[in-house]
Motif scaffolding. Structure first.
Motif, PDB file in Angstrom:
ATOM      1  N   VAL A  65       9.723   7.971  -9.791  1.00 52.98           N
ATOM      2  CA  VAL A  65      11.144   7.894 -10.094  1.00 52.98           C
ATOM      3  C   VAL A  65      11.743   9.283  -9.904  1.00 52.98           C
ATOM      4  CG1 VAL A  65      12.853   7.579 -11.915  1.00 52.98           C
ATOM      5  CG2 VAL A  65      10.994   5.939 -11.663  1.00 52.98           C
ATOM      6  N   ARG A  66      12.791   9.350  -9.111  1.00 52.41           N
ATOM      7  CA  ARG A  66      13.413  10.640  -8.775  1.00 52.41           C
ATOM      8  C   ARG A  66      14.861  10.629  -9.264  1.00 52.41           C
ATOM      9  NH1 ARG A  66      10.451  13.036  -4.629  1.00 52.41           N
ATOM     10  NH2 ARG A  66      12.236  13.828  -3.477  1.00 52.41           N
ATOM     11  N   PHE A  67      15.104  11.360 -10.350  1.00 51.23           N
ATOM     12  CA  PHE A  67      16.454  11.470 -10.912  1.00 51.23           C
ATOM     13  C   PHE A  67      17.210  12.552 -10.150  1.00 51.23           C
ATOM     14  CE2 PHE A  67      14.009   9.929 -14.671  1.00 51.23           C
ATOM     15  CZ  PHE A  67      14.655   8.714 -14.816  1.00 51.23           C
ATOM     16  N   ILE A  68      18.389  12.184  -9.636  1.00 48.55           N
ATOM     17  CA  ILE A  68      19.164  13.078  -8.771  1.00 48.55           C
ATOM     18  C   ILE A  68      20.479  13.438  -9.460  1.00 48.55           C
ATOM     19  CG2 ILE A  68      20.266  13.311  -6.512  1.00 48.55           C
ATOM     20  CD1 ILE A  68      18.321  11.136  -5.502  1.00 48.55           C
ATOM     21  N   GLU A  69      20.767  14.724  -9.520  1.00 52.95           N
ATOM     22  CA  GLU A  69      22.045  15.139 -10.085  1.00 52.95           C
ATOM     23  C   GLU A  69      23.194  14.668  -9.183  1.00 52.95           C
ATOM     24  OE1 GLU A  69      20.885  19.216 -12.534  1.00 52.95           O
ATOM     25  OE2 GLU A  69      21.588  19.404 -10.464  1.00 52.95           O
ATOM     26  N   GLY A  75       0.730  -1.255   0.000  1.00 50.25           N
ATOM     27  CA  GLY A  75       0.000   0.000   0.000  1.00 50.25           C
ATOM     28  C   GLY A  75       0.757   1.301   0.000  1.00 50.25           C
ATOM     29  N   TYR A  76       2.078   1.282  -0.086  1.00 50.00           N
ATOM     30  CA  TYR A  76       2.799   2.545  -0.176  1.00 50.00           C
ATOM     31  C   TYR A  76       2.537   3.179  -1.535  1.00 50.00           C
ATOM     32  CZ  TYR A  76       5.237   1.702   4.193  1.00 50.00           C
ATOM     33  OH  TYR A  76       5.524   1.492   5.525  1.00 50.00           O
ATOM     34  N   ASN A  77       2.118   4.424  -1.524  1.00 50.69           N
ATOM     35  CA  ASN A  77       1.750   5.103  -2.773  1.00 50.69           C
ATOM     36  C   ASN A  77       1.985   6.600  -2.611  1.00 50.69           C
ATOM     37  OD1 ASN A  77       0.634   6.048  -5.127  1.00 50.69           O
ATOM     38  ND2 ASN A  77      -1.390   5.154  -4.802  1.00 50.69           N
ATOM     39  N   PRO A  78       3.016   7.144  -3.298  1.00 46.68           N
ATOM     40  CA  PRO A  78       3.871   6.403  -4.211  1.00 46.68           C
ATOM     41  C   PRO A  78       5.042   5.743  -3.491  1.00 46.68           C
ATOM     42  CG  PRO A  78       4.513   8.684  -4.213  1.00 46.68           C
ATOM     43  CD  PRO A  78       3.321   8.587  -3.291  1.00 46.68           C
ATOM     44  N   VAL A  79       5.660   4.793  -4.170  1.00 46.99           N
ATOM     45  CA  VAL A  79       6.963   4.294  -3.749  1.00 46.99           C
ATOM     46  C   VAL A  79       7.991   5.118  -4.509  1.00 46.99           C
ATOM     47  CG1 VAL A  79       8.548   2.348  -3.736  1.00 46.99           C
ATOM     48  CG2 VAL A  79       6.115   1.976  -3.302  1.00 46.99           C
ATOM     49  N   LYS A  80       8.813   5.850  -3.781  1.00 48.00           N
ATOM     50  CA  LYS A  80       9.797   6.715  -4.426  1.00 48.00           C
ATOM     51  C   LYS A  80      11.075   5.930  -4.692  1.00 48.00           C
ATOM     52  CE  LYS A  80       7.913  10.917  -2.365  1.00 48.00           C
ATOM     53  NZ  LYS A  80       8.192  12.136  -1.563  1.00 48.00           N
ATOM     54  N   VAL A  81      11.544   5.992  -5.932  1.00 47.10           N
ATOM     55  CA  VAL A  81      12.772   5.304  -6.334  1.00 47.10           C
ATOM     56  C   VAL A  81      13.808   6.366  -6.678  1.00 47.10           C
ATOM     57  CG1 VAL A  81      13.846   3.753  -8.000  1.00 47.10           C
ATOM     58  CG2 VAL A  81      11.533   3.266  -7.145  1.00 47.10           C
ATOM     59  N   ASN A  82      14.873   6.438  -5.884  1.00 44.18           N
ATOM     60  CA  ASN A  82      15.931   7.433  -6.085  1.00 44.18           C
ATOM     61  C   ASN A  82      16.988   6.894  -7.035  1.00 44.18           C
ATOM     62  OD1 ASN A  82      14.606   8.990  -4.217  1.00 44.18           O
ATOM     63  ND2 ASN A  82      16.098   8.685  -2.573  1.00 44.18           N
ATOM     64  N   CYS A  83      17.292   7.663  -8.063  1.00 39.80           N
ATOM     65  CA  CYS A  83      18.301   7.256  -9.045  1.00 39.80           C
ATOM     66  C   CYS A  83      19.298   8.391  -9.244  1.00 39.80           C
ATOM     67  CB  CYS A  83      17.624   6.903 -10.369  1.00 39.80           C
ATOM     68  SG  CYS A  83      18.784   6.488 -11.696  1.00 39.80           S
ATOM     69  N   VAL A  84      20.538   8.191  -8.806  1.00 41.20           N
ATOM     70  CA  VAL A  84      21.601   9.165  -9.036  1.00 41.20           C
ATOM     71  C   VAL A  84      22.152   8.929 -10.441  1.00 41.20           C
ATOM     72  CG1 VAL A  84      23.861  10.006  -8.298  1.00 41.20           C
ATOM     73  CG2 VAL A  84      22.181   9.259  -6.584  1.00 41.20           C
ATOM     74  N   LEU A  85      22.048   9.935 -11.289  1.00 40.01           N
ATOM     75  CA  LEU A  85      22.504   9.783 -12.671  1.00 40.01           C
ATOM     76  C   LEU A  85      23.965  10.180 -12.815  1.00 40.01           C
ATOM     77  CD1 LEU A  85      19.543  10.980 -14.929  1.00 40.01           C
ATOM     78  CD2 LEU A  85      20.469   8.675 -14.700  1.00 40.01           C
TER      79      LEU A  85
END
Length: 408
Positions: free
Chosen positions: A266-270, A233-243
């Motif tokens: 989806v969270r794109f991280i500098e 039930g987690y909404n949203p599930v945050k997915v951290n992605c360091v690019l």
């Protein structure tokens, strides 16, 4: 390059004057301001699509608040003590608490190849010390706590920490940032103990790349943790992605695809510089380039409205269940709206992720300091917080701790 289209008041101006707006907002009966921001890129041949990219500003305009919302905001402001307000009028209602320096991965952007010296356990904050300090912050106005590490799930008393923190009166959100390696089997209990939000770090969808970056196996276990979080039930599930250029920048659209049928943000991280991670500007994939890549493949991308203290620029794609966000700490910092403070595992207090300045709360705590004395130390540190970080090139030259010491 991206240019803001100013129709009334720019989002940047909104953020810059946010403290003043907070101060007089309760006296306003109407503020008919509508902000629109157009982020138009050099799309190299796709300029005919520019009219499609009219995005709402990243800050909510005041006219969009209902009267109830304004009353709630006024109550919040009245509850935030001076201890948490810096010299620029920023109110700090978000505390990140690192509960351990230990981790079961060895990510290259987080930990030097030779490893790091970890703080001896007796010098780390105990459960009771974490609770006392957290309670001090919450009773002063903090309403969100995020648990970090290291890897928070490897701390043996993490469930008790969650349970005790979630019962603090005034705390609205208790979240966690985790690498997901052992999360799947622990998450149901953590949810029962009051964990309301979840960020799972995953920088590649390719198992071989995962092992190279993290120096460990476990890619499939992280994917299973994401699915488990969704299932319960987690909404949203945050997915951290360091690019990082040359490593995973070719996977941007593959990550975006995760949002098509699942409630994933989806969270794109500098890529950010920290001690020992061999940061180089050539490895940095800037926000403008990320956005350009996404919009070419997904023309239905639309900007969402974000609360003024939001760290991410949030988007949604037509027909997708989830969302896409960009955390632009290096190329478009969000310091003007910063509401975050950090309590490190060793008890040091840090007011800026990129600032080297720290003050110990553990030492006075163990010397029987009163709550008022601790508040004085915290308040003085908050008042010394600078208007913004020094910029990525100066940050890269400034001595700071490895990310594993600071907390994700």
């Amino acid at each position: 390059m991206f240019f803001p289209l100013l129709l009334s008041v720019s989002a940047a101006t909104m953020r810059r004057h946010l403290p003043n707006i907070h101060n007089f907002r309760s006296g306003l009966t109407a503020f008919n301001c509508f902000l629109v921001r157009s982020e138009v890129g050099s799309y190299r041949g796709t300029h005919d699509h520019m009219s499609k990219f009219m995005y709402a500003t990243s800050s909510l305009s005041l006219s969009e608040y209902s009267l109830d919302d304004k009353d709630k905001d006024k109550d919040e402001e009245n509850r935030v003590s001076d201890m948490l307000i810096d010299s620029f009028g920023r109110m700090h209602t978000y505390l990140r608490v690192s509960v351990t320096e230990r981790c079961n991965l060895r990510c290259q952007y987080c930990m030097p190849s030779e490893g790091v010296d970890l703080t001896p356990n007796p010098q780390l904050l105990s459960l009771n010390e974490i609770l006392r300090l957290a309670n001090l912050f919450v009773t002063s106005g903090v309403n969100k706590i995020r648990l970090t590490g290291g890897e928070p799930t490897i701390r043996k008393d993490i469930e008790q920490i969650c349970y005790q923190l979630s019962n603090l009166k005034g705390l609205k959100t208790l979240s966690m940032t985790t690498n997901g390696l052992t999360l799947a089997r622990k998450l149901p209990k953590l949810q029962e103990c009051g964990l309301t939000g979840l960020n799972i770090s995953l920088d590649t969808l390719v198992p071989a790349k995962f092992e190279f970056l993290t120096r460990r196996k476990g890619h499939q276990r992280v994917l299973e943790s994401i699915d488990t979080a969704i299932d319960i039930g987690y909404n949203p599930v945050k997915v951290n992605c360091v690019l990082m250029r040359g490593f995973n920048d070719d996977e941007i659209c593959d990550f975006v695809e995760l949002t098509r049928n699942k409630p994933i943000n989806v969270r794109f991280i500098e890529f950010m510089p920290f001690d020992g991670n061999v940061w180089n500007v050539k490895k940095l994939v800037p926000y403008s380039e990320m956005l350009d890549t996404v919009v070419k493949k997904f023309p239905g991308l639309k900007r969402l409205q974000d609360y003024p203290t939001e760290t991410a620029k949030n988007f949604k794609i037509d027909g997708h269940c989830g969302t896409v966000s960009f955390i632009t700490s290096m190329t478009e910092h969000f310091c003007a709206g910063c509401s975050r403070l950090r309590l490190l595992a060793d008890g040091n207090f840090k007011v800026c992720l990129f600032g080297p300045s720290e003050v110990s709360l553990r030492d006075p705590l163990r010397q029987n300091a009163t709550d008022d004395e601790l508040r004085e130390i915290i308040g003085a540190a908050v008042k010394r917080k600078k208007a913004s970080h020094a910029g990525m090139f100066d940050i890269a030259k400034t001595a700071n701790r490895p990310m594993i010491h600071i907390g994700g």
